[in-house]
Design an enzyme around this catalytic site. Structure first.
Site, PDB file in Angstrom:
ATOM      1  N   LYS A  54      57.272  29.902  41.078  1.00 21.15           N
ATOM      2  CA  LYS A  54      56.185  30.604  41.768  1.00 21.15           C
ATOM      3  C   LYS A  54      55.363  29.610  42.581  1.00 21.15           C
ATOM      4  O   LYS A  54      55.051  29.859  43.755  1.00 21.15           O
ATOM      5  CB  LYS A  54      55.287  31.332  40.762  1.00 21.15           C
ATOM      6  CG  LYS A  54      55.932  32.595  40.210  1.00 21.15           C
ATOM      7  CD  LYS A  54      55.179  33.192  39.042  1.00 21.15           C
ATOM      8  CE  LYS A  54      55.951  34.384  38.481  1.00 21.15           C
ATOM      9  NZ  LYS A  54      55.405  34.926  37.239  1.00 21.15           N
ATOM     10  N   GLN A  98      50.463  34.010  33.415  1.00 20.12           N
ATOM     11  CA  GLN A  98      51.862  34.220  33.025  1.00 20.12           C
ATOM     12  C   GLN A  98      51.951  34.841  31.634  1.00 20.12           C
ATOM     13  O   GLN A  98      51.326  34.360  30.688  1.00 20.12           O
ATOM     14  CB  GLN A  98      52.610  32.872  33.070  1.00 20.12           C
ATOM     15  CG  GLN A  98      54.080  32.963  32.747  1.00 20.12           C
ATOM     16  CD  GLN A  98      54.874  33.760  33.787  1.00 20.12           C
ATOM     17  OE1 GLN A  98      54.670  33.635  34.986  1.00 20.12           O
ATOM     18  NE2 GLN A  98      55.781  34.594  33.319  1.00 20.12           N
ATOM     19  N   ASP A 121      49.353  40.507  40.329  1.00 21.08           N
ATOM     20  CA  ASP A 121      50.389  41.063  39.444  1.00 21.08           C
ATOM     21  C   ASP A 121      50.305  42.591  39.402  1.00 21.08           C
ATOM     22  O   ASP A 121      51.243  43.240  38.932  1.00 21.08           O
ATOM     23  CB  ASP A 121      50.192  40.526  38.011  1.00 21.08           C
ATOM     24  CG  ASP A 121      51.228  39.475  37.654  1.00 21.08           C
ATOM     25  OD1 ASP A 121      52.279  39.426  38.332  1.00 21.08           O
ATOM     26  OD2 ASP A 121      50.985  38.726  36.694  1.00 21.08           O
TER      27      ASP A 121
END
Ligand code: NAP
Length: 293
Positions: A54, A98, A121
């Site tokens: 990422k 995460q 997200d």
């Protein structure tokens, strides 16, 4: 008949290049450099790889990465304090914590602490609700990637019979909402669904996010259908470990019209959609029009 293989790697590369070009344009025209903060708690090897990939994609897109690595023993209050600090940092336009988090931290409370405008997200309840209400929202990256892949096969998803197997908050539910927004006729299946194979055989578009290797067989697939396989499963079966999807690829390929491979299908799209979401969040926060990516 052999299905067309949907090349997620190439499609993701094209999307990332488009995001990078738009990021350059926004930086030149408005002095805006999107920033993405990625927070990793603990040392889960899978998560470390995801986070590394990422951060690399963020840099390649011309954005500013802010990487935070916290020890596995980090407490919930400490993590939420970091999230709040990032919420208030004007150089940070997107925040990604995460998952999974260590068991002493309640993921739902951390997700709720993220500023919904920076929630790249798309997991914050406000964005979930906005998506379900048909309002502009930051939507989760993996389902967004699935939609983009399906649209490389079908110019419009309107009226298609779409079956989504899986009802997780990360994939199944938001994917169903996105498909509904595209005017598909959507059925969500899960572990309690009766006669799943027959249900799948009705689908023009079959999206599978179960987390069980090669569960969907060739005779579950309607001839000519499009199959999007979200699953990522490591199997060893005596030989060297390999990654397979939730769909038996060889069988599906013989029946479907188009199918995503694993690896190289949905996986690469997730990170491409993350950088797209970061650009989108940055533009929205700066009062600029939504980028066309
Ligand atoms: P999850 O939270 O475990 O959800 C799995 C879903 O599948 C649940 O809704 C479950 O039903 C359903 N299910 C399980 N067994 C089933 C069966 N035999 N028949 C029908 N439905 C069944 O998983 P997830 O987070 O959505 O992830 C799914 C897969 O996608 C995993 O392999 C994961 O690694 C992969 N994934 C890939 C990406 C990517 O970037 N490509 C991103 C995220 C996830 P119940 O609700 O009834 O339990």
């Amino acid at each position: 008949m052999s299905a067309r293989i949907i090349d997620g790697k190439a499609i993701a590369a094209t999307l990332r290049a488009a995001v990078a070009a738009e990021t350059r344009r926004v930086a030149a025209a408005h002095g805006l450099v999107p920033g993405l903060a990625v927070v990793l708690v603990g040392e889960n090897p899978g998560s470390q790889t995801y986070v590394r990939n990422k951060s690399r994609a963020v840099v390649e897109a011309g954005m500013r990465p802010f990487d935070y690595r916290l020890p596995a023993a980090t407490g919930e209050a400490e993590l939420i304090a970091l999230v709040r600090k990032l919420n208030g940092d004007p150089a940070v336009h997107g925040i990604l914590v995460q998952m999974p988090l260590p068991q002493q931290i309640a993921a739902a409370r951390v997700i709720a602490a993220v500023d919904p405008d920076k929630d790249v997200d798309g997991f914050h309840p406000l964005n979930v609700g906005r998506l379900a209400s048909g309002l502009p929202a930051l939507a989760p990256c993996t389902p967004l990637g699935c939609i983009k892949l399906a649209k490389t096969v079908h110019a419009s998803l309107a009226g298609l019979d779409a079956v989504v197997i899986g009802r997780s908050n990360i994939v199944g539910k938001p994917l169903a909402q996105l498909l509904l927004a595209e005017n598909a006729t959507v059925t969500i299946a899960h572990s309690r669904t009766r006669d799943l194979a027959a249900l799948c055989r009705r689908a023009d578009l079959l999206c599978v996010a179960i987390g069980r290797p090669e569960t969907v067989r060739g005779d579950w697939v309607k001839p000519g259908a499009t199959v999007i396989d979200v699953g990522i499963n490591r199997v060893a079966d005596g030989g060297p470990a390999r990654i397979v999807g939730d769909v038996c690829f060889a069988e599906a390929q013989a029946v479907a019209g188009a199918v995503t491979p694993v690896p190289g299908g949905v996986g690469p799209m997730t990170i491409a959609c993350l950088v797209a979401n970061t650009l989108r969040a940055a533009c929205a926060q700066a009062g600029l029009p939504a980028p066309q990516v």
